[in-house]
Scaffold this active site. Sequence first.
Site, mmCIF file in Angstrom:
data_model
loop_
_atom_site.group_PDB
_atom_site.id
_atom_site.type_symbol
_atom_site.label_atom_id
_atom_site.label_comp_id
_atom_site.label_asym_id
_atom_site.label_seq_id
_atom_site.Cartn_x
_atom_site.Cartn_y
_atom_site.Cartn_z
ATOM 1 N N ASP A 31 0.507 -4.311 18.996
ATOM 2 C CA ASP A 31 0.924 -4.950 20.245
ATOM 3 C C ASP A 31 2.266 -4.437 20.756
ATOM 4 O OD1 ASP A 31 2.158 -6.100 17.963
ATOM 5 O OD2 ASP A 31 2.789 -7.822 19.162
ATOM 6 N N LYS A 144 0.497 -14.101 19.682
ATOM 7 C CA LYS A 144 1.763 -13.854 18.995
ATOM 8 C C LYS A 144 2.915 -14.022 19.957
ATOM 9 C CE LYS A 144 4.551 -10.080 17.775
ATOM 10 N NZ LYS A 144 4.732 -8.655 17.524
ATOM 11 N N GLU A 185 6.571 -16.520 15.068
ATOM 12 C CA GLU A 185 7.376 -15.416 14.529
ATOM 13 C C GLU A 185 8.860 -15.589 14.840
ATOM 14 O OE1 GLU A 185 7.816 -10.533 14.628
ATOM 15 O OE2 GLU A 185 6.169 -11.475 15.706
ATOM 16 N N GLU A 187 11.791 -13.993 13.787
ATOM 17 C CA GLU A 187 12.221 -12.850 12.982
ATOM 18 C C GLU A 187 13.735 -12.794 12.860
ATOM 19 O OE1 GLU A 187 11.973 -7.970 12.667
ATOM 20 O OE2 GLU A 187 11.062 -8.974 14.389
ATOM 21 N N LYS A 227 4.602 -15.945 10.878
ATOM 22 C CA LYS A 227 4.911 -14.530 10.666
ATOM 23 C C LYS A 227 6.413 -14.410 10.428
ATOM 24 C CE LYS A 227 4.238 -9.941 12.735
ATOM 25 N NZ LYS A 227 3.628 -9.178 13.839
ATOM 26 N N SER A 296 1.264 -8.822 8.356
ATOM 27 C CA SER A 296 1.056 -8.547 9.773
ATOM 28 C C SER A 296 1.954 -7.365 10.074
ATOM 29 C CB SER A 296 1.421 -9.749 10.640
ATOM 30 O OG SER A 296 1.199 -9.444 12.003
ATOM 31 N N TYR A 357 17.581 -20.647 -8.188
ATOM 32 C CA TYR A 357 16.894 -21.510 -7.220
ATOM 33 C C TYR A 357 16.896 -22.936 -7.720
ATOM 34 C CZ TYR A 357 13.235 -20.306 -10.612
ATOM 35 O OH TYR A 357 12.537 -20.074 -11.760
#
Length: 357
Positions: A31, A144, A185, A187, A227, A296, A357
């Site tokens: 895309d 998306k 998404e 990011e 994503k 992805s 953690y």
Amino acid sequence: MPQALSEAQKKELHETALRIVSPGKGILAADESVGSMGKRLAQVGVENSEENRRQFRQILFSADDRINSCIGGVIFFHETLYQYSDSGVSFVKMIKDRGIMIGVKVDKGVVPLPGTYGETTTQGLDGLSERCAQYKKDGAVFAKWRCVLKISDNNPSQLAISENAGVLARYSSICQQHCIVPIIEPEILPDGDHDLKRCQSVTEKVLAEVYKAMSEHHVYLEGTLLKPNMVTPGHSCLTKYTPQEVAMATLTAIRRTVPPAVTGKSYITPGEEEASIHLNAINNCPLPKPWILTFSFGRALQASALRAWRGHKENEKAATEQFIKRAEINSLACQGKYTGDNHAESGQQMYGSIYAY
């Protein structure tokens, strides 16, 4: 409050999400915008024309049945959704006929966010409902929308985190009204010299805000995919981390913030071989994983094919083979079964207690 989804809509959304990330399958992100594709083509000396963009997408979409067990969905750019192969078959039909889901990028790109140190939000909510209705008619079943955040001394600001979370939630709600599965998404870019713990901390903060917004907007989580970025140090960070350390940080961050109701996560990462190794390490990490963890990938599935092609007709078959090879490798990686030449470290003992953690 958005109109409540019917049980039939929920069922369709959940089943679509599951089909996209069914075992061993991930997403081909084809895309890239005209500008982004131009940068990729320039790297191999190819002019950024509509015909060259079509030719390269055709190289990917004409791969044989070997990709059917590796690719569950393909994200199209608007232009690509309406293009045809040399033989006159629409790209949408080529993909749908092999049982692969059709997705489409629906955002309109990032724009500056006033009052911040160079941060952005993503535009495209205006008219999104109408676009989704048309894309659904034209064969798309998932979408998306990409938001971008940066790590620096000042960023990401609370304003940027809240703004982008709200935008992602509104987009998701609109998509679901049209029975289109939204890929969420947020990011976090790998630019900078921050270390692994800083990226993990920011990732947790961003994802927590995103899912707070999803709850407020009544988004049906079982009908969504996430994503996210992998938790990695900045490109300029001098400390080197193992794939197992990256996997532990990534899984720790999402376990703290992402509800188990979310159907799956398809990771993004800029590298090619590195992407596969990290994805494999995430799936082998001993922490419990209530989601499907897959890929992805755009560049990580296409870079080898693009280098093999270089705009020459006689190289098309070799380029398609390169794409198939990367698809097969990442199919193995999302099952924790990839043992590539550069993947010397394996086994749970590498995770151990190296990460707090």
